[in-house]
Write a protein that holds these residues in place. Structure first.
Motif, PDB file in Angstrom:
ATOM      1  N   THR A   1      -8.618 -34.127   6.856  1.00 10.51           N
ATOM      2  CA  THR A   1      -9.021 -35.265   6.029  1.00 10.51           C
ATOM      3  C   THR A   1     -10.462 -35.121   5.551  1.00 10.51           C
ATOM      4  O   THR A   1     -10.755 -35.335   4.375  1.00 10.51           O
ATOM      5  N   GLN A   2     -11.354 -34.725   6.448  1.00 10.32           N
ATOM      6  CA  GLN A   2     -12.763 -34.573   6.072  1.00 10.32           C
ATOM      7  C   GLN A   2     -12.932 -33.423   5.080  1.00 10.32           C
ATOM      8  O   GLN A   2     -13.658 -33.549   4.097  1.00 10.32           O
ATOM      9  N   GLU A   3     -12.267 -32.306   5.315  1.00 11.90           N
ATOM     10  CA  GLU A   3     -12.343 -31.175   4.392  1.00 11.90           C
ATOM     11  C   GLU A   3     -11.780 -31.547   3.026  1.00 11.90           C
ATOM     12  O   GLU A   3     -12.340 -31.177   1.993  1.00 11.90           O
ATOM     13  N   SER A   4     -10.687 -32.297   3.016  1.00 11.71           N
ATOM     14  CA  SER A   4     -10.087 -32.726   1.755  1.00 11.71           C
ATOM     15  C   SER A   4     -11.033 -33.615   0.969  1.00 11.71           C
ATOM     16  O   SER A   4     -11.153 -33.473  -0.255  1.00 11.71           O
ATOM     17  N   GLU A   5     -11.709 -34.535   1.647  1.00 11.30           N
ATOM     18  CA  GLU A   5     -12.659 -35.423   0.981  1.00 11.30           C
ATOM     19  C   GLU A   5     -13.775 -34.632   0.310  1.00 11.30           C
ATOM     20  O   GLU A   5     -14.084 -34.851  -0.862  1.00 11.30           O
ATOM     21  N   VAL A   6     -14.377 -33.718   1.054  1.00 11.77           N
ATOM     22  CA  VAL A   6     -15.490 -32.922   0.521  1.00 11.77           C
ATOM     23  C   VAL A   6     -15.002 -32.049  -0.636  1.00 11.77           C
ATOM     24  O   VAL A   6     -15.642 -31.974  -1.690  1.00 11.77           O
ATOM     25  N   PHE A   7     -13.852 -31.404  -0.459  1.00  8.71           N
ATOM     26  CA  PHE A   7     -13.305 -30.513  -1.475  1.00  8.71           C
ATOM     27  C   PHE A   7     -12.958 -31.273  -2.757  1.00  8.71           C
ATOM     28  O   PHE A   7     -13.348 -30.871  -3.857  1.00  8.71           O
ATOM     29  N   PHE A   8     -12.237 -32.378  -2.633  1.00  9.73           N
ATOM     30  CA  PHE A   8     -11.826 -33.118  -3.820  1.00  9.73           C
ATOM     31  C   PHE A   8     -12.999 -33.851  -4.485  1.00  9.73           C
ATOM     32  O   PHE A   8     -12.974 -34.078  -5.694  1.00  9.73           O
ATOM     33  N   ASP A   9     -14.019 -34.211  -3.722  1.00  9.59           N
ATOM     34  CA  ASP A   9     -15.236 -34.764  -4.334  1.00  9.59           C
ATOM     35  C   ASP A   9     -15.899 -33.728  -5.228  1.00  9.59           C
ATOM     36  O   ASP A   9     -16.347 -34.039  -6.335  1.00  9.59           O
ATOM     37  N   LYS A  10     -15.966 -32.498  -4.745  1.00 10.10           N
ATOM     38  CA  LYS A  10     -16.563 -31.425  -5.536  1.00 10.10           C
ATOM     39  C   LYS A  10     -15.726 -31.157  -6.789  1.00 10.10           C
ATOM     40  O   LYS A  10     -16.259 -31.023  -7.886  1.00 10.10           O
TER      41      LYS A  10
END
Length: 180
Positions: free
Chosen positions: A6-15
């Protein structure tokens, strides 16, 4: 190879949203099949479901790469886009910058874009917005961050930096000696 947390997805999709906005869903549900993002060795890969299922029979330690590398996570948890994702992100880019012919080479050497080298910029580009950098022939050259908004670019001095360099297609040549 595993799904993103979930945390990786947030950072990735924000970028990704800095560059392509809500067009992210077009990367997943494509007419030629469903694609997904997978995490392996601190890198995020873009791969079709069919190929991912075939790769499930390979042990993780034997798997080097699968699909297209979109970028990698740093040790501090930030995400950096790799230039290999340019062909997938360029068609969906919301904000674009076109360079004059004399500024293309400077950008490909890793320099920022000056106002004097700016050919065009997408309307309503805000400051610090992710942009895809193009040549005047609509060839995608790399990624950048707008240092000035569209309005500020109109009145800026010719030697003012308008786009900060992030990555470009010239990285392959510059990093060739590090790969050996």
């Amino acid at each position: 190879m595993r799904p993103l947390t979930t945390q990786e997805s947030e950072v990735f999709f924000d970028k990704l949203s800095k560059y392509i906005g809500e067009n992210m869903r077009l990367l997943i549900d494509r007419p030629d099949g469903t694609y997904c993002f997978r995490f392996h060795n601190n890198r995020v890969f873009y791969v079709s479901d069919k190929i991912m299922k075939l790769a499930a029979s390979i042990a993780r330690e034997n798997l080097q790469s699968l699909g297209t590398c979109f970028g990698k996570f740093t040790k501090s948890g930030k995400f950096h886009l790799h230039i290999t994702s340019l062909d997938y992100l360029a068609p969906y880019a919301k904000h674009k910058v076109w360079l004059k012919a004399n500024a293309e080479q400077q950008f490909l050497y890793g320099h920022h874009v000056m106002k004097s080298g700016l050919g065009r910029i997408t309307e309503a580009t805000s400051k610090y917005q992710g942009v895809v950098v193009y040549s005047m022939n609509d060839l995608p050259l790399g990624f950048g961050v707008a240092a000035k908004s569209t309005q500020d670019c109109r009145t800026a001095d010719p030697m003012t930096i308008v786009c900060l360099h992030q990555s470009d297609i010239g990285e392959y040549i510059r990093n060739e000696e590090n790969l050996v």
